[in-house]
Design a protein around this motif. Structure first.
Motif, PDB file in Angstrom:
ATOM      1  N   GLU A 253       0.853  -1.260   0.134  1.00 14.96           N
ATOM      2  CA  GLU A 253       0.011   0.070  -0.031  1.00 14.96           C
ATOM      3  C   GLU A 253       0.953   1.372  -0.099  1.00 14.96           C
ATOM      4  OE1 GLU A 253      -2.909   2.926  -0.061  1.00 14.96           O
ATOM      5  OE2 GLU A 253      -3.188   0.597  -0.536  1.00 14.96           O
TER       6      GLU A 253
ATOM      7  N   ALA B 136      -0.119   4.156  -2.702  1.00 18.42           N
ATOM      8  CA  ALA B 136      -0.898   5.256  -2.174  1.00 18.42           C
ATOM      9  C   ALA B 136      -0.655   6.413  -2.724  1.00 18.42           C
ATOM     10  CB  ALA B 136      -0.583   5.310  -0.435  1.00 18.42           C
TER      11      ALA B 136
ATOM     12  N   ARG C 146      -2.681   7.301  -5.772  1.00  8.73           N
ATOM     13  CA  ARG C 146      -4.097   7.521  -5.624  1.00  8.73           C
ATOM     14  C   ARG C 146      -4.238   9.220  -5.302  1.00  8.73           C
ATOM     15  NH1 ARG C 146      -4.231   2.601  -2.338  1.00  8.73           N
ATOM     16  NH2 ARG C 146      -4.969   0.829  -3.827  1.00  8.73           N
TER      17      ARG C 146
END
Length: 341
Positions: free
Chosen positions: A130, A134, A137
């Protein structure tokens, strides 16, 4: 300081810098023709690079205003970046293989947010943690290099001679590094009469000391499963059979033994595939495989962007192994893992 070199027979090169890149520069070749100079690649779209190209052309005894045409080996920004500025300065045509021209057209009409969303999904599916996904995003409003390139106005057709009056420059399609990568065969006797078949402008396909990146052909709107490593290996063999007297690559330096270099690269990739099979004795995601592969530095020292490129290269090798029947995805795994057969 501007670095130029006279390769003889009406061919010169200008070393155009690439900002913040260990490659250092792109070699832009200046080929004399009866209608004026034709450039092979142009360099990165950067003010210092532009100034270097302009000064380099002057040092070669010509000027950007006299350029007749631009031949692009592939769409990457360190090759295609300055094409628009050259065309604006002199009205030159810009030629590219249709497969890469399609990528350029797609890039021009795709909002950066679409690419960030797509890459986040791809990396998640590859098993990226992640903390790596991240930032993608939260990347709304950011731009990406190469998303505003010049649209080519001529198509490079494999096997055909290009529009270089007074010269014989034939296109050879060599996909792998990109779908539309081309090498350019100057079908003329070597100016120093070296043994072999003319000279080859090899772009990034064949380099003297490094192996070009072989990643996936990214297209957010196309689910076709490609095999870029297989394409690259086939293309290498095609160039090996050509046996040019000298290779003029886009990076590093010119060299002669193209057939020997092709053999080295074919051996390198087969050894790498064998090494990956050994790693796949246990199921691994593409990210986990990339973590365990050998790179030019430890995984912990590879920067963020280069890790994304490394995972793409791991996936291209996985696709080759799957196509050869030497590895397979593990049914029901999510993210998908692969294991040797």
């Amino acid at each position: 300081m501007v670095t130029t070199f006279d390769h003889g027979g009406g061919v010169r090169s200008v070393a155009v810098p690439i900002p913040d890149n260990p490659l250092g520069h792109t070699l832009v070749y200046v080929v004399e023709t009866d209608r004026g100079p034709v450039l092979i690649d142009t360099g990165w779209d950067d003010p210092d690079a532009w100034d270097t190209l302009v000064a380099g052309l002057t040092a070669c005894g010509t000027a950007v205003s006299q350029v007749y045409g631009v031949v692009i080996t592939h769409h990457h920004p360190d090759h295609h970046g300055l094409s628009a500025k050259v065309r604006e300065a002199c009205g030159a045509w810009v030629a590219m293989h249709e497969a890469d021209a399609a990528i350029v057209r797609r890039a021009c009409r795709t909002r950066p947010e679409r690419w960030f969303t797509y890459m986040a999904a791809k990396l998640t599916a590859a098993g990226a943690p992640e903390e790596h996904v991240a930032p993608l995003r939260g990347a709304r409003g950011r731009s990406l290099p190469g998303l505003s390139p010049a649209l080519p106005d001529r198509e490079i057709v494999p096997g055909e001679l290009l529009d270089l009056p007074g010269r014989r420059l034939r296109a050879i399609w060599t996909p792998g590094h990109t779908p539309g990568h081309v090498c350019l065969h100057l079908e003329e006797e070597h100016p120093a009469r070296l043994v072999g078949r003319g000279r080859l402008f090899s772009g990034d396909h064949l380099l003297p000391r490094i192996t070009p990146h072989i990643g996936l052909y990214e297209d957010p709107d196309d689910a076709t499963v490609t095999d870029p490593l297989g394409d690259y290996l086939d293309s290498l063999e095609r160039i090996g059979r050509l046996a040019p007297a000298e290779v003029l690559p886009a990076h590093q330096h010119t060299f002669t033994d193209a057939t020997g270099r092709v053999r080295e690269l074919l051996t390198h990739h087969e050894e790498r595939l064998a090494g990956l099979l050994a790693l796949l004795a246990e199921p691994l995601t593409p990210w986990q495989l990339a973590e365990r592969m050998e790179w030019n530095r430890p995984w912990s020292e590879i920067p963020y962007g280069s890790r994304t490129i490394a995972v793409s290269e791991a996936e291209s090798h996985l696709r080759r192994l799957v196509k050869q029947g030497r590895a397979e995805p593990v049914p029901g795994s999510e993210p998908v893992t692969y294991v040797a057969v």
